[in-house]
Design a protein around this motif. Structure first.
Motif, PDB file in Angstrom:
ATOM      1  N   PHE A 265       0.922  -1.207  -0.008  1.00 52.38           N
ATOM      2  CA  PHE A 265      -0.049   0.012  -0.099  1.00 52.38           C
ATOM      3  C   PHE A 265       0.856   1.328   0.153  1.00 52.38           C
ATOM      4  O   PHE A 265       1.753   1.469   0.945  1.00 52.38           O
ATOM      5  CB  PHE A 265      -0.833  -0.020   1.500  1.00 52.38           C
ATOM      6  N   LYS A 266       0.870   1.997  -0.969  1.00 55.20           N
ATOM      7  CA  LYS A 266       1.587   3.101  -1.259  1.00 55.20           C
ATOM      8  C   LYS A 266       1.066   4.328  -2.022  1.00 55.20           C
ATOM      9  O   LYS A 266       0.207   3.915  -3.030  1.00 55.20           O
ATOM     10  CB  LYS A 266       3.131   2.789  -1.678  1.00 55.20           C
ATOM     11  N   ASP A 267       1.208   5.608  -1.549  1.00 53.69           N
ATOM     12  CA  ASP A 267       0.586   6.737  -2.259  1.00 53.69           C
ATOM     13  C   ASP A 267      -0.769   6.461  -2.434  1.00 53.69           C
ATOM     14  O   ASP A 267      -1.387   6.985  -3.317  1.00 53.69           O
ATOM     15  CB  ASP A 267       1.349   6.761  -3.633  1.00 53.69           C
ATOM     16  N   GLY A 268      -1.663   5.729  -1.496  1.00 54.52           N
ATOM     17  CA  GLY A 268      -3.009   5.881  -1.479  1.00 54.52           C
ATOM     18  C   GLY A 268      -3.699   4.830  -2.315  1.00 54.52           C
ATOM     19  O   GLY A 268      -4.742   4.735  -2.664  1.00 54.52           O
ATOM     20  N   SER A 269      -2.843   3.751  -2.890  1.00 64.10           N
ATOM     21  CA  SER A 269      -3.240   2.659  -3.850  1.00 64.10           C
ATOM     22  C   SER A 269      -2.582   1.380  -3.280  1.00 64.10           C
ATOM     23  O   SER A 269      -1.747   1.210  -2.492  1.00 64.10           O
ATOM     24  CB  SER A 269      -2.936   3.019  -5.358  1.00 64.10           C
ATOM     25  N   VAL A 270      -3.352   0.284  -3.616  1.00 59.49           N
ATOM     26  CA  VAL A 270      -2.834  -1.136  -3.298  1.00 59.49           C
ATOM     27  C   VAL A 270      -2.405  -1.604  -4.402  1.00 59.49           C
ATOM     28  O   VAL A 270      -2.698  -1.643  -5.746  1.00 59.49           O
ATOM     29  CB  VAL A 270      -4.124  -1.924  -2.995  1.00 59.49           C
ATOM     30  N   TYR A 271      -1.290  -2.366  -4.468  1.00 61.56           N
ATOM     31  CA  TYR A 271      -0.330  -2.957  -5.342  1.00 61.56           C
ATOM     32  C   TYR A 271      -0.227  -4.312  -5.066  1.00 61.56           C
ATOM     33  O   TYR A 271       0.152  -5.023  -3.886  1.00 61.56           O
ATOM     34  CB  TYR A 271       0.922  -2.254  -5.487  1.00 61.56           C
ATOM     35  N   LEU A 272      -0.468  -5.423  -6.062  1.00 61.45           N
ATOM     36  CA  LEU A 272      -0.218  -6.678  -5.928  1.00 61.45           C
ATOM     37  C   LEU A 272       0.717  -7.426  -6.905  1.00 61.45           C
ATOM     38  O   LEU A 272       0.474  -6.716  -8.223  1.00 61.45           O
ATOM     39  CB  LEU A 272      -1.477  -7.449  -6.470  1.00 61.45           C
ATOM     40  N   ASP A 273       1.929  -7.739  -6.424  1.00 63.68           N
ATOM     41  CA  ASP A 273       3.040  -8.087  -7.394  1.00 63.68           C
ATOM     42  C   ASP A 273       3.446  -6.765  -7.996  1.00 63.68           C
ATOM     43  O   ASP A 273       3.954  -7.091  -9.364  1.00 63.68           O
ATOM     44  CB  ASP A 273       2.629  -9.412  -8.421  1.00 63.68           C
ATOM     45  N   GLY A 274       3.533  -5.678  -7.511  1.00 62.30           N
ATOM     46  CA  GLY A 274       3.986  -4.424  -8.142  1.00 62.30           C
ATOM     47  C   GLY A 274       3.008  -3.880  -9.148  1.00 62.30           C
ATOM     48  O   GLY A 274       3.110  -2.718  -9.531  1.00 62.30           O
ATOM     49  N   LYS A 275       1.669  -4.341  -9.220  1.00 61.97           N
ATOM     50  CA  LYS A 275       1.097  -3.751 -10.160  1.00 61.97           C
ATOM     51  C   LYS A 275      -0.369  -3.219  -9.473  1.00 61.97           C
ATOM     52  O   LYS A 275      -0.843  -3.800  -8.414  1.00 61.97           O
ATOM     53  CB  LYS A 275       0.476  -4.764 -11.286  1.00 61.97           C
ATOM     54  N   GLU A 276      -0.914  -2.032  -9.875  1.00 61.94           N
ATOM     55  CA  GLU A 276      -2.035  -1.553  -9.150  1.00 61.94           C
ATOM     56  C   GLU A 276      -3.410  -2.180  -9.390  1.00 61.94           C
ATOM     57  O   GLU A 276      -3.589  -2.661 -10.301  1.00 61.94           O
ATOM     58  CB  GLU A 276      -2.228  -0.064  -9.748  1.00 61.94           C
ATOM     59  N   LEU A 277      -4.168  -2.471  -8.025  1.00 58.38           N
ATOM     60  CA  LEU A 277      -5.159  -3.064  -8.007  1.00 58.38           C
ATOM     61  C   LEU A 277      -6.244  -1.998  -8.312  1.00 58.38           C
ATOM     62  O   LEU A 277      -6.232  -0.896  -7.650  1.00 58.38           O
ATOM     63  CB  LEU A 277      -5.495  -3.504  -6.410  1.00 58.38           C
ATOM     64  N   ILE A 278      -7.182  -2.073  -9.238  1.00 57.79           N
ATOM     65  CA  ILE A 278      -8.185  -0.970  -9.832  1.00 57.79           C
ATOM     66  C   ILE A 278      -9.464  -1.375  -9.596  1.00 57.79           C
ATOM     67  O   ILE A 278      -9.658  -2.649  -9.636  1.00 57.79           O
ATOM     68  CB  ILE A 278      -7.966  -0.952 -11.330  1.00 57.79           C
ATOM     69  N   TYR A 279     -10.277  -0.566  -9.046  1.00 56.57           N
ATOM     70  CA  TYR A 279     -11.545  -0.792  -8.915  1.00 56.57           C
ATOM     71  C   TYR A 279     -12.533  -0.119  -9.741  1.00 56.57           C
ATOM     72  O   TYR A 279     -12.403   1.112  -9.797  1.00 56.57           O
ATOM     73  CB  TYR A 279     -12.152  -0.740  -7.453  1.00 56.57           C
ATOM     74  N   ASP A 280     -13.239  -0.682 -10.883  1.00 54.06           N
ATOM     75  CA  ASP A 280     -13.944   0.227 -11.694  1.00 54.06           C
ATOM     76  C   ASP A 280     -15.378  -0.698 -12.133  1.00 54.06           C
ATOM     77  O   ASP A 280     -15.358  -1.775 -12.463  1.00 54.06           O
ATOM     78  CB  ASP A 280     -13.224   0.552 -13.083  1.00 54.06           C
ATOM     79  N   ASN A 281     -16.391   0.407 -11.907  1.00 54.64           N
ATOM     80  CA  ASN A 281     -17.669  -0.268 -12.381  1.00 54.64           C
ATOM     81  C   ASN A 281     -18.152  -1.581 -11.560  1.00 54.64           C
ATOM     82  O   ASN A 281     -18.652  -2.535 -12.390  1.00 54.64           O
ATOM     83  CB  ASN A 281     -17.887  -0.169 -13.987  1.00 54.64           C
ATOM     84  N   GLY A 282     -17.739  -1.784 -10.496  1.00 58.80           N
ATOM     85  CA  GLY A 282     -18.081  -2.867  -9.657  1.00 58.80           C
ATOM     86  C   GLY A 282     -17.126  -4.173  -9.763  1.00 58.80           C
ATOM     87  O   GLY A 282     -17.371  -5.155  -9.298  1.00 58.80           O
ATOM     88  N   VAL A 283     -15.987  -3.960 -10.535  1.00 61.14           N
ATOM     89  CA  VAL A 283     -15.200  -5.144 -10.894  1.00 61.14           C
ATOM     90  C   VAL A 283     -13.619  -4.748 -10.370  1.00 61.14           C
ATOM     91  O   VAL A 283     -13.194  -3.804 -10.659  1.00 61.14           O
ATOM     92  CB  VAL A 283     -15.256  -5.413 -12.436  1.00 61.14           C
ATOM     93  N   PHE A 284     -12.941  -5.619  -9.589  1.00 64.63           N
ATOM     94  CA  PHE A 284     -11.761  -5.443  -9.345  1.00 64.63           C
ATOM     95  C   PHE A 284     -10.853  -5.995 -10.557  1.00 64.63           C
ATOM     96  O   PHE A 284     -10.951  -6.959 -11.062  1.00 64.63           O
ATOM     97  CB  PHE A 284     -11.042  -6.005  -8.159  1.00 64.63           C
ATOM     98  N   SER A 285      -9.566  -5.261 -10.769  1.00 65.83           N
ATOM     99  CA  SER A 285      -8.638  -5.850 -11.789  1.00 65.83           C
ATOM    100  C   SER A 285      -7.237  -5.437 -11.353  1.00 65.83           C
ATOM    101  O   SER A 285      -7.077  -4.434 -10.653  1.00 65.83           O
ATOM    102  CB  SER A 285      -9.026  -5.547 -13.234  1.00 65.83           C
ATOM    103  N   CYS A 286      -6.468  -6.304 -11.928  1.00 62.69           N
ATOM    104  CA  CYS A 286      -4.901  -6.348 -11.558  1.00 62.69           C
ATOM    105  C   CYS A 286      -4.263  -6.691 -12.835  1.00 62.69           C
ATOM    106  O   CYS A 286      -4.338  -8.030 -13.009  1.00 62.69           O
ATOM    107  CB  CYS A 286      -4.562  -6.615 -10.270  1.00 62.69           C
ATOM    108  N   GLU A 287      -3.252  -6.085 -13.203  1.00 59.10           N
ATOM    109  CA  GLU A 287      -2.494  -6.797 -14.547  1.00 59.10           C
ATOM    110  C   GLU A 287      -1.719  -7.922 -14.096  1.00 59.10           C
ATOM    111  O   GLU A 287      -1.520  -8.853 -14.922  1.00 59.10           O
ATOM    112  CB  GLU A 287      -1.315  -5.715 -14.907  1.00 59.10           C
ATOM    113  N   SER A 288      -1.235  -8.193 -12.671  1.00 62.24           N
ATOM    114  CA  SER A 288      -0.414  -9.355 -12.599  1.00 62.24           C
ATOM    115  C   SER A 288      -1.151 -10.405 -11.790  1.00 62.24           C
ATOM    116  O   SER A 288      -0.564 -11.722 -11.743  1.00 62.24           O
ATOM    117  CB  SER A 288       0.422  -8.694 -11.539  1.00 62.24           C
TER     118      SER A 288
END
Length: 101
Positions: free
Chosen positions: A74-97
């Motif tokens: 958790f850094k700069d107000g965001s959550v990162y999984l394996d170095g990639k930002e966890l995104i929440y958009d339109n009811g869905v979570f996504s992460c590149e990694s």
């Protein structure tokens, strides 16, 4: 504490790393947990306790016997999984990694 009521966060599992993150940008920070769990079969997961709805949301769940571990930060107000930002958009979570539920 929500509306001057203190709630207990029970950890029925092993390791926990917690942070507060307003994942849905509604102005209320929610409790994010990166944790291990399982009885005999170990799992690694990320879940969010939404402080507005008072419901738990499972974001990621991996069986570490058959899938690789992943990192959490958790850094700069965001959550990162394996170095990639966890995104929440339109009811869905996504992460590149990592594949989210």
């Amino acid at each position: 504490m929500v509306n001057k009521v203190i709630y207990r966060y029970d950890t029925f599992s092993g390791y926990h790393q917690l942070c507060l993150w307003d994942y849905d940008n509604n102005g209320t920070k929610d409790l994010v947990s990166y944790h291990t769990f399982g009885s005999g079969i170990p799992y690694l997961g990320v879940s969010i306790f939404d402080m507005t709805t008072m419901k738990n949301i499972s974001v990621v769940k991996k069986c570490v016997l058959s899938e690789p571990w992943f990192t959490f930060e958790f850094k700069d107000g965001s959550v990162y999984l394996d170095g990639k930002e966890l995104i929440y958009d339109n009811g869905v979570f996504s992460c590149e990694s990592i594949e989210c539920q």
